[in-house]
Design an enzyme around this catalytic site. Structure first.
Site, PDB file in Angstrom:
ATOM      1  N   ARG A 235      36.063  42.247  36.268  1.00 10.43           N
ATOM      2  CA  ARG A 235      36.720  41.683  35.091  1.00 10.43           C
ATOM      3  C   ARG A 235      36.475  42.603  33.898  1.00 10.43           C
ATOM      4  NH1 ARG A 235      39.405  39.282  38.080  1.00 10.43           N
ATOM      5  NH2 ARG A 235      39.777  37.036  38.267  1.00 10.43           N
ATOM      6  N   GLU A 264      44.113  41.935  29.195  1.00 14.28           N
ATOM      7  CA  GLU A 264      45.252  42.352  30.032  1.00 14.28           C
ATOM      8  C   GLU A 264      46.469  41.467  29.773  1.00 14.28           C
ATOM      9  OE1 GLU A 264      43.939  41.996  34.049  1.00 14.28           O
ATOM     10  OE2 GLU A 264      42.240  43.339  33.738  1.00 14.28           O
ATOM     11  N   HIS A 282      45.029  46.228  37.384  1.00 14.47           N
ATOM     12  CA  HIS A 282      44.525  45.008  38.038  1.00 14.47           C
ATOM     13  C   HIS A 282      45.282  44.735  39.345  1.00 14.47           C
ATOM     14  CE1 HIS A 282      42.430  40.891  37.313  1.00 14.47           C
ATOM     15  NE2 HIS A 282      42.458  41.214  38.587  1.00 14.47           N
TER      16      HIS A 282
HETATM   17  C1  DGY Z   1      41.104  37.746  41.695  1.00 16.31           C
HETATM   18  O1  DGY Z   1      41.522  37.190  42.712  1.00 16.31           O
HETATM   19  O2  DGY Z   1      40.279  37.222  40.950  1.00 16.31           O
HETATM   20  C2  DGY Z   1      41.652  39.093  41.411  1.00 16.31           C
HETATM   21  O3  DGY Z   1      41.045  39.682  40.331  1.00 16.31           O
HETATM   22  C3  DGY Z   1      43.136  38.989  41.196  1.00 16.31           C
HETATM   23  O4  DGY Z   1      43.371  38.335  40.041  1.00 16.31           O
END
Ligand code: DGY
Length: 317
Positions: A235, A264, A282
């Protein structure tokens, strides 16, 4: 049972949703909060499938109609949903663990290797039309083999990265909330204190959920050996981005591979100016196999709930 699929999903997921549920699909666009609430109101659906790009804060949760009893997010992370507000309204929230472990770990290794081997610079040479051979001392990257990789967060994805990195001859150090019972057997070294691990890390890869405040702060970036390489597929808010930009500028951080950013899809465009920073938008779980598996897992949770049973991936009940 009526459900709303509030985000475009791969065809195989849409097909199963239509076969097994009374499904209202939104294959053309991802519903924003307002459209989501409106669709849930008009459809009187009991469940909704969302993606990690759809923020369900306390205000949106409060606006959901009474009919909604379950939110299944098609992601392992659930920081985009105020799950406590959902719980207070009696709404179950589920996620999709396990199924994206391999795809995300693959991406972490890709970013690590791209950063180490100067992939962005070499790709730019080819894009510009390669004309001149490189001398033996030009454009040299670094090799991961024999170096220490510090993994922050040793859950499923952290472990999958450790197993891949071992294949590249890396030594695995890790910091986690608790020590793994089998860590010596799987060839990893535990550090209770992040501050003690960082000075030993030629590479660092982040694999923990959003922590609310940065884990890689200016002070911690300074603890790394000069030129260390940082990878983030977890993250964006885990890194103090301003501090990382400064550390890249001085060479304290030698290179980075980043898939996630604070705010984002907006991201700090200054990262683009660094030839040694390899960026992706991402896309850790973006393979057809994984996106199908994520969608099916979210549908499994919805189906289990509709049968009156406890959904396997409930995170707030
Ligand atoms: C998640 O599944 O948390 C990935 O980062 C995709 O958003």
């Amino acid at each position: 049972m009526r459900i709303v699929i509030a985000s475009p999903v791969p065809q195989a997921v849409a097909d199963r949703a239509e076969a097994e549920f009374d499904a209202v699909l939104s294959q053309e666009r991802e519903l924003d909060a307002e459209a989501l609430v409106a669709t849930l109101r008009s459809s009187a659906a009991r469940g909704v499938l969302v993606s990690s790009r759809q923020k369900l804060d306390a205000t949106t949760i409060a606006a959901l109609p009474e009919t909604v009893k379950i939110i299944a997010t098609c992601s392992v992370g659930f920081d985009h949903i105020d799950h406590e507000a959902a719980r207070a309204r009696g709404i179950v929230v589920t996620n999709t663990p396990d199924v994206l472990t391999d795809a995300t770990a693959d991406l972490a290794m890709m970013l690590l290797l791209c950063a180490a081997r100067r992939a962005k610079e070499y790709a730019a040479v080819m894009d510009a039309g390669w004309r001149k051979r490189f001398a033996l001392n030009e454009m040299l990257g670094v090799q991961p083999g024999g170096k220490n990789l510090g993994i922050i967060g040793m859950g499923r994805i952290g472990r999958a990265v450790a197993s891949r990195a071992r294949g590249f001859g890396m030594h695995i150090l890790y910091h986690n909330r608790h020590r793994l019972p089998d860590d010596e057997a799987i060839g990893t070294r535990y550090f209770d204190m992040l501050e003690e691990m960082l000075p030993h890390c030629a590479f660092v890869s982040l694999h923990m959920p959003s922590a609310g405040s940065p884990v890689m702060t200016r002070e911690r970036l300074d603890l790394l050996p000069r030129g260390a390489i940082l990878v983030n597929t977890a993250r964006g808010d885990l890194i103090d981005e301003e501090a990382l930009l400064a550390a890249l500028a001085t060479g304290q951080v030698g290179a980075a591979g980043l898939d996630v950013f604070r705010g984002e899809p907006a991201f700090d465009l200054r990262f683009r100016d660094f030839p040694n920073v390899f960026l992706t938008p991402h896309m850790g779980s973006a393979t057809i196999e994984t996106r199908n598996a994520m969608g099916w897992r979210a549908l499994d949770n919805l189906a289990r709930f509709m049968e009156g049973r406890h959904p396997p991936d409930a995170i707030n009940y």
